[in-house]
Design a protein around this motif. Sequence first.
Motif, mmCIF file in Angstrom:
data_model
loop_
_atom_site.group_PDB
_atom_site.id
_atom_site.type_symbol
_atom_site.label_atom_id
_atom_site.label_comp_id
_atom_site.label_asym_id
_atom_site.label_seq_id
_atom_site.Cartn_x
_atom_site.Cartn_y
_atom_site.Cartn_z
ATOM 1 N N UNK A 114 0.029 -5.195 -7.820
ATOM 2 C CA UNK A 114 0.208 -6.022 -6.618
ATOM 3 C C UNK A 114 0.805 -5.192 -5.468
ATOM 4 N N UNK A 115 1.800 -4.363 -5.775
ATOM 5 C CA UNK A 115 2.508 -3.616 -4.731
ATOM 6 C C UNK A 115 1.768 -2.355 -4.304
ATOM 7 N N UNK A 116 1.220 -1.621 -5.283
ATOM 8 C CA UNK A 116 0.661 -0.296 -4.996
ATOM 9 C C UNK A 116 -0.826 -0.311 -4.669
ATOM 10 N N UNK A 117 -1.544 -1.323 -5.132
ATOM 11 C CA UNK A 117 -3.008 -1.320 -4.955
ATOM 12 C C UNK A 117 -3.484 -2.476 -4.078
ATOM 13 N N UNK A 118 -3.333 -3.710 -4.568
ATOM 14 C CA UNK A 118 -3.849 -4.830 -3.774
ATOM 15 C C UNK A 118 -3.036 -5.020 -2.497
ATOM 16 N N UNK A 119 -1.740 -4.697 -2.528
ATOM 17 C CA UNK A 119 -0.901 -4.849 -1.338
ATOM 18 C C UNK A 119 -1.398 -4.035 -0.152
ATOM 19 N N UNK A 120 -1.532 -2.689 -0.295
ATOM 20 C CA UNK A 120 -2.036 -1.896 0.833
ATOM 21 C C UNK A 120 -3.445 -2.298 1.267
ATOM 22 N N UNK A 121 -4.292 -2.662 0.292
ATOM 23 C CA UNK A 121 -5.663 -3.078 0.629
ATOM 24 C C UNK A 121 -5.639 -4.339 1.490
ATOM 25 N N UNK A 122 -4.916 -5.352 1.024
ATOM 26 C CA UNK A 122 -4.872 -6.623 1.751
ATOM 27 C C UNK A 122 -4.151 -6.491 3.089
ATOM 28 N N UNK A 123 -3.116 -5.646 3.151
ATOM 29 C CA UNK A 123 -2.419 -5.445 4.413
ATOM 30 C C UNK A 123 -3.348 -4.790 5.435
ATOM 31 N N UNK A 124 -4.082 -3.767 5.005
ATOM 32 C CA UNK A 124 -5.018 -3.098 5.918
ATOM 33 C C UNK A 124 -6.066 -4.084 6.413
ATOM 34 N N UNK A 125 -6.534 -4.930 5.521
ATOM 35 C CA UNK A 125 -7.496 -5.969 5.896
ATOM 36 C C UNK A 125 -6.888 -6.914 6.932
#
Length: 236
Positions: A114-125
């Motif tokens: 959640x913090x290292x993978x989906x977090x940066x992806x969703x934030x960039x989106x």
Amino acid sequence: MTPSRPPRRSLVTGANRGLGLEFVRQLLAHGDHVVATCRHPGRANALNQLVGEHPGRLHVLPLDVGDPKSHAELARELPLVMDGIDLLVNNAGVLHSGERFGHVPPANLDDSLRTNASGPFLLTQALAERLVDGATVANLSSVLGSIASVGGFHTPSYAMSKAAQNMATALLATAMRERGIAVVALHPGWVQTDMGGSGAQITPDASVRGLIKVIDGLGIDDTGKFFDYRGQPVPW
């Protein structure tokens, strides 16, 4: 440090300590206007001191990179302090130490992904509309996320989440290429931070100095690639 390029509008996550804080320091020294995010701005003493030293050029905003509601709130607040993003540094991350095969808690994996993978992806989106055409997205990865470099059963939840983050980098690179936005994965080296530990090899200052040099030299042809802080390619 003398600015060697025009000032940028930069946003750094996980900016209250370690590499994130060093990024903020060095980007300010380059003349950038910086938005620094962390979960608890009121407790970020070093960041708040920098705000006083750089009036009008540093703003600290709350962000929990693992919470999509927090992403949306940041996207809403950002235009109040910055009219676009030239550089997004996805630095916030978590490492659960002491994991052994047969005893890796499911909660560690969930939190890491959640913090290292989906977090940066969703934030960039979530921030895509705030990124200007020709911007750069720098995802702080790790050689531990390189499948080709696996040498033992080390920090599995961190390694798996960074490998997933690397895929997110590659996917974001394809999605944003038409806008001239370069998205790269960066390995900072083994750095002397709370996460890296006292046995680490390089200082935050040296790592971030190298990373900024790599970022400054990026072009759209580099999008979707994986580099270390010296500008050397890292195998996926």
